[in-house]
Design an enzyme around this catalytic site. Structure first.
Site, PDB file in Angstrom:
ATOM      1  N   ASP A  67      21.325  40.354   4.731  1.00  0.00           N
ATOM      2  CA  ASP A  67      21.961  41.537   4.144  1.00  0.00           C
ATOM      3  C   ASP A  67      23.326  41.822   4.781  1.00  0.00           C
ATOM      4  OD1 ASP A  67      19.383  43.543   5.805  1.00  0.00           O
ATOM      5  OD2 ASP A  67      20.871  42.170   6.612  1.00  0.00           O
ATOM      6  N   ASN A 136      10.306  51.928   7.804  1.00  0.00           N
ATOM      7  CA  ASN A 136       9.749  52.326   6.489  1.00  0.00           C
ATOM      8  C   ASN A 136       9.296  51.107   5.699  1.00  0.00           C
ATOM      9  OD1 ASN A 136      12.111  51.119   5.785  1.00  0.00           O
ATOM     10  ND2 ASN A 136      12.981  52.854   4.662  1.00  0.00           N
ATOM     11  N   HIS A 138      10.984  48.321   5.176  1.00  0.00           N
ATOM     12  CA  HIS A 138      11.988  47.517   4.460  1.00  0.00           C
ATOM     13  C   HIS A 138      12.158  46.162   5.133  1.00  0.00           C
ATOM     14  CE1 HIS A 138      15.527  49.464   6.866  1.00  0.00           C
ATOM     15  NE2 HIS A 138      15.404  48.225   7.294  1.00  0.00           N
ATOM     16  N   GLU A 143      14.574  48.534   0.320  1.00  0.00           N
ATOM     17  CA  GLU A 143      13.995  49.820   0.687  1.00  0.00           C
ATOM     18  C   GLU A 143      12.728  50.081  -0.140  1.00  0.00           C
ATOM     19  OE1 GLU A 143      14.966  51.208   3.268  1.00  0.00           O
ATOM     20  OE2 GLU A 143      16.967  52.097   3.214  1.00  0.00           O
TER      21      GLU A 143
HETATM   22  C1  GLP Z   1      18.008  46.882   9.435  1.00  0.00           C
HETATM   23  C2  GLP Z   1      18.168  45.530   8.731  1.00  0.00           C
HETATM   24  C3  GLP Z   1      16.860  44.779   8.662  1.00  0.00           C
HETATM   25  C4  GLP Z   1      16.206  44.916  10.030  1.00  0.00           C
HETATM   26  C5  GLP Z   1      15.733  46.331  10.166  1.00  0.00           C
HETATM   27  C6  GLP Z   1      15.099  46.583  11.541  1.00  0.00           C
HETATM   28  O1  GLP Z   1      18.241  47.885   8.520  1.00  0.00           O
HETATM   29  N1  GLP Z   1      18.680  45.629   7.347  1.00  0.00           N
HETATM   30  O2  GLP Z   1      17.122  43.423   8.332  1.00  0.00           O
HETATM   31  O3  GLP Z   1      15.077  44.051  10.123  1.00  0.00           O
HETATM   32  O4  GLP Z   1      16.766  47.279   9.912  1.00  0.00           O
HETATM   33  O5  GLP Z   1      16.100  46.691  12.512  1.00  0.00           O
HETATM   34  P1  GLP Z   1      15.684  46.746  14.083  1.00  0.00           P
HETATM   35  O6  GLP Z   1      15.252  45.360  14.430  1.00  0.00           O
HETATM   36  O7  GLP Z   1      16.908  47.186  14.780  1.00  0.00           O
HETATM   37  O8  GLP Z   1      14.545  47.742  14.203  1.00  0.00           O
END
Ligand code: GLP
Length: 264
Positions: A67, A136, A138, A143
């Site tokens: 992303d 959440n 995702h 989302e």
């Molecule tokens: C972000 C990214 C995801 C990631 C998620 C968790 O929004 N778009 O690809 O896996 O949130 O992030 P973290 O590893 O910092 O908890």
């Protein structure tokens, strides 16, 4: 799904790095799907270390990131391109032409999103998709209520995600818009490994592994994929009802694999 529960996250990092090392040894031009966020940072450091020691050769590896925020410049420190080059690509012997990100510009976005998915397909698909997970549920920026059949596209981020990701883009026109690999794009990977650390992800892991598949928890769709590993620490596993069962499967894995090999 194979659930692998490690005492602490350092062992999770060891395990995922070994998986990637073995894949690249077996297929030097492997196609990797890559995440961003805090969770994969230690994984990238470990892969850099292995690269520097000559244990992994990234020179023919191709990558596709999950992303990117919309209308953000690659040199903006909040962009995922910036994150990936700072934390990984600048420190390994990967070729720039083998690095791919979803389109960020909104101009021609439909065509460029289709091109992204087509490029993945033309390279034979993603061999190993590595995922983090949002609180959440995702995956990427799919989302809650994302179509489980979605392709790479623009998504509007939830308030929760904006808060957790601390998205404060001064002067960025569309801070709540992102471009993400779709769920169908993710599921088209040959193998998927999801990593997670800490109490904060325990609820999301519980819903992913032990609750019904549904768009309210996009990560639950991983139950529909035949080759998924969830590699997590004890804290992220703390809400799993069948935790002891997963541990028993894993502890017997070597024995069972050897038995099946002997019998077939
Ligand atoms: C972000 C990214 C995801 C990631 C998620 C968790 O929004 N778009 O690809 O896996 O949130 O992030 P973290 O590893 O910092 O908890």
């Amino acid at each position: 799904m194979e659930i692998i529960i490690k005492d602490n996250f350092d062992f999770v990092v060891e395990e995922i790095a070994k998986e990637i090392e073995n894949l690249i040894k077996e297929k030097p031009n492997a196609v990797l799907g890559l995440p961003t966020g805090n969770t994969p940072l230690k994984m990238y450091s470990k892969l850099i270390e292995k690269g520097k020691k000559g244990e992994i050769d990234f020179s023919n590896v191709r990558t596709f990131n999950l992303d990117e925020y919309a209308e953000i410049k690659a040199d903006d420190p909040s962009s995922f391109r910036y994150y990936m080059f700072q934390n990984f690509f600048n420190h390994i012997n990967i070729k720039k032409e083998n690095i791919h990100f979803p389109p960020s510009e909104l101009k021609n976005i439909y065509e460029n999103c289709k091109k992204y998915d087509k490029t993945i397909e033309n390279l034979g698909g993603i061999d190993l998709m590595i995922l983090g997970i949002g609180r959440n549920g995702h995956i990427g920026f799919n989302e809650p209520t994302s179509s489980l059949d979605s392709r790479t596209r623009v998504k509007t981020l939830t308030e929760e995600t904006l808060k957790i990701n601390n998205i404060k883009f001064e002067g960025v026109k569309y801070p709540d818009l992102a471009v993400t690999m779709g769920i169908k794009t993710i599921l088209s990977s040959k193998r998927i490994i999801l990593i997670a650390e800490g109490e904060g992800k325990a609820e999301a892991i519980k819903k992913t592994v032990e609750e019904p598949v549904g768009a309210m928890w996009p990560s639950s769709v991983l139950q529909m994929h035949e080759k998924v590993k969830i590699i997590i620490d004890e804290k992220a596993a703390s809400k799993l009802k069948l935790k002891d069962y997963y541990k028993r499967i894993y502890s017997r894995k070597v024995y069972v694999d050897a038995l099946l090999k002997e019998k077939n």
